[in-house]
Design an enzyme around this catalytic site. Structure first.
Site, PDB file in Angstrom:
ATOM      1  N   ASP A 267       0.821  -1.216   0.000  1.00 36.75           N
ATOM      2  CA  ASP A 267       0.000   0.000   0.000  1.00 36.75           C
ATOM      3  C   ASP A 267       0.855   1.267   0.000  1.00 36.75           C
ATOM      4  O   ASP A 267       2.024   1.253   0.387  1.00 36.75           O
ATOM      5  CB  ASP A 267      -0.891   0.042   1.256  1.00 36.75           C
ATOM      6  CG  ASP A 267      -1.986  -1.003   1.234  1.00 36.75           C
ATOM      7  OD1 ASP A 267      -2.809  -0.999   2.157  1.00 36.75           O
ATOM      8  OD2 ASP A 267      -2.023  -1.835   0.311  1.00 36.75           O
ATOM      9  N   HIS A 409       3.788  -2.124   3.068  1.00 42.04           N
ATOM     10  CA  HIS A 409       3.845  -0.763   2.518  1.00 42.04           C
ATOM     11  C   HIS A 409       5.193  -0.586   1.816  1.00 42.04           C
ATOM     12  O   HIS A 409       6.245  -0.728   2.471  1.00 42.04           O
ATOM     13  CB  HIS A 409       3.686   0.281   3.631  1.00 42.04           C
ATOM     14  CG  HIS A 409       2.400   0.153   4.391  1.00 42.04           C
ATOM     15  ND1 HIS A 409       2.225  -0.778   5.399  1.00 42.04           N
ATOM     16  CD2 HIS A 409       1.218   0.807   4.274  1.00 42.04           C
ATOM     17  CE1 HIS A 409       0.996  -0.682   5.875  1.00 42.04           C
ATOM     18  NE2 HIS A 409       0.364   0.273   5.204  1.00 42.04           N
TER      19      HIS A 409
END
Length: 456
Positions: A267, A409
């Site tokens: 993400d 991430h």
């Protein structure tokens, strides 16, 4: 007996001058730039997420970099002071900063959107824009681009008509008096603008020309209509933004049918340094992953996005600004989703079909509005919290199972290193690393837009 070394006055002055140069040099590198990337602070009753803009570290940019940093810091401290003593009532207060950076004819444009949720029905939003000369660092305003003293009033007339047309096309009931007041010829009404391929885009934050429920209003005034209003050197022939289809490498999946499957997802990217580090190493483990990108990063890191897609990875959406969709009206939910899809399509020629809503917050209304496949996760190594590659890898490996979806991430180096370390260990255990699309195919699952997928 040793003699004491005596310095001449000239020597002392040289040492003092050297120390001062070093001191102010350190100050410049500390305060004359903003480190790009993300800052996350999580407390019992509030959550802060700041996406700092990337500004070239030059002496000429020191003033504007300090202005931006001070503005963000002031807003953050105001938020903390306001919510620190508020009861939670199972409520988390939010402070979010997103940015977009673009360049046009040597002018750098930085736009910040600051969202604070301190209770009530919706976020409080503040917009701040900065414009400066790339070479000199001189800060600019719209006034520096206008042709004459009458230009602002002429621009106001064009903006007024374009906003009314915007409302008519979308069947929105604008109040003409409110539109007129929000577009009157003053610089305060035109603080936020961006040079586009087909004209100048003006952004009017919520409340400026319409009610809060209508959200922000963006209009693009073609360059032809701005002749005699904007200086000639900033005008160009309007053109449609090109869509350049990118060829995606696909791989044969037959060899993976008998393996345990796991989907690594990332993400908040892309970011050049960290995302490319991941891409550099995926072939080592015959791995492909899924990126849930932020729309606000697409243009800035387009080359990295193209590379990720060409390699055979899947591109999904994490919305445009990472706002909590629960707290937005229908129009703003659509804006967060549609704007991201359009930005991605303009770069790679294909819009995402997967959506990961920020914080995992979704419901039937959001799914219906987005019309995408909702992908969540069942393994969260909390990489943003630990920032320790060994801890991240350990959390992934010990929770791994066939059909798992891992949340990571790609804006943190430790997350990349932890993911690669986990892949090395899991490969020895017979795992194959696939995209969400490949997982659907290998598991013979027909995707359903009404569902949320935590695992397969």
């Amino acid at each position: 007996m040793k003699k004491k070394l005596k310095l001449s006055k000239r020597g002392k002055n040289f040492i003092v001058s050297s120390i001062l140069v070093l001191f102010f040099g350190v100050l410049f590198f500390q305060f004359g730039k903003i480190d790009p990337g993300e800052s996350i602070i999580k407390k019992d009753n509030y959550y802060i997420k700041i996406d700092y803009p990337e500004i070239e570290n030059k002496k000429s940019n020191r003033k504007v970099a300090n202005s931006i940093k001070n503005y963000i810091d002031e807003k953050k401290e105001e938020f903390i002071e306001l919510v620190k003593d508020l009861d939670t009532d199972d409520r988390i207060y939010d402070f979010l900063v997103t940015n977009s950076v673009s360049e046009y004819e040597g002018i750098v444009l930085v736009h910040l959107e600051v969202y604070a949720y301190t209770g009530g029905a919706h976020y409080i939003r503040d917009d701040q824009s900065y414009y400066f000369d790339k070479n000199t660092g001189k800060e600019l305003s719209l006034n520096d681009f206008l042709e004459s003293s009458e230009s602002l009033d002429r621009l106001a007339e064009r903006a007024y008509h374009h906003i009314l047309e915007y409302g008519i096309e979308r069947e929105m009931n604008f109040v003409e008096e409110t539109v007129r007041e929000g577009t009157v010829g003053s610089l305060e009404n035109y603080l936020h603008f961006t040079f586009k391929n087909d004209g100048i885009e003006f952004l009017f934050p919520p409340y400026q020309v319409s009610c809060w429920a209508d959200g922000e209003i963006k209009i693009t005034i073609p360059y032809k209509e701005l002749e005699g209003i904007i200086k000639k050197e900033y005008l160009k022939e309007s053109e449609e933004p090109p869509i350049n289809p990118v060829e995606k490498n696909t791989r044969k999946l037959e060899d993976m049918k008998d393996k345990k499957l796991i989907a690594f997802t990332f993400d908040d990217g892309p970011l050049d340094k960290t995302t490319n580090r991941l891409l550099d190493n995926l072939d080592t483990y015959n791995a492909r992953v899924t990126f849930f990108i932020l729309g606000s990063r697409v243009n800035r890191y387009s080359s990295t996005l193209i590379r990720a897609y060409e390699q055979g990875n899947q591109i999904g959406s994490h919305t445009y600004s990472h706002l909590n969709l629960y707290k937005l009206n229908d129009g703003d939910i659509l804006k967060e989703i549609v704007n991201t899809n359009n930005e991605v399509k303009n770069i790679i020629g294909e819009a995402p079909v997967l959506l990961r809503p920020p914080y995992g917050n979704t419901n039937s209304k959001i799914k219906a509005l987005g019309d995408m496949y909702t992908i969540l996760w069942d393994i969260d190594p909390e990489d943003w919290k630990y920032k320790d590659k060994d801890k991240i890898a350990e959390n992934i490996v010990k929770n791994a199972h066939d059909g798992a979806i891992v949340l990571l991430h790609d804006i943190y180096e430790t997350s990349i290193d932890g993911a690669l370390l986990a892949m090395e260990k899991l490969q020895e255990e017979g795992y194959a690393f696939v995209t969400i699309e490949e997982m659907f195919q290998l598991k013979n699952i027909e995707p359903d837009k009404t569902k949320s997928y935590f695992k397969f």
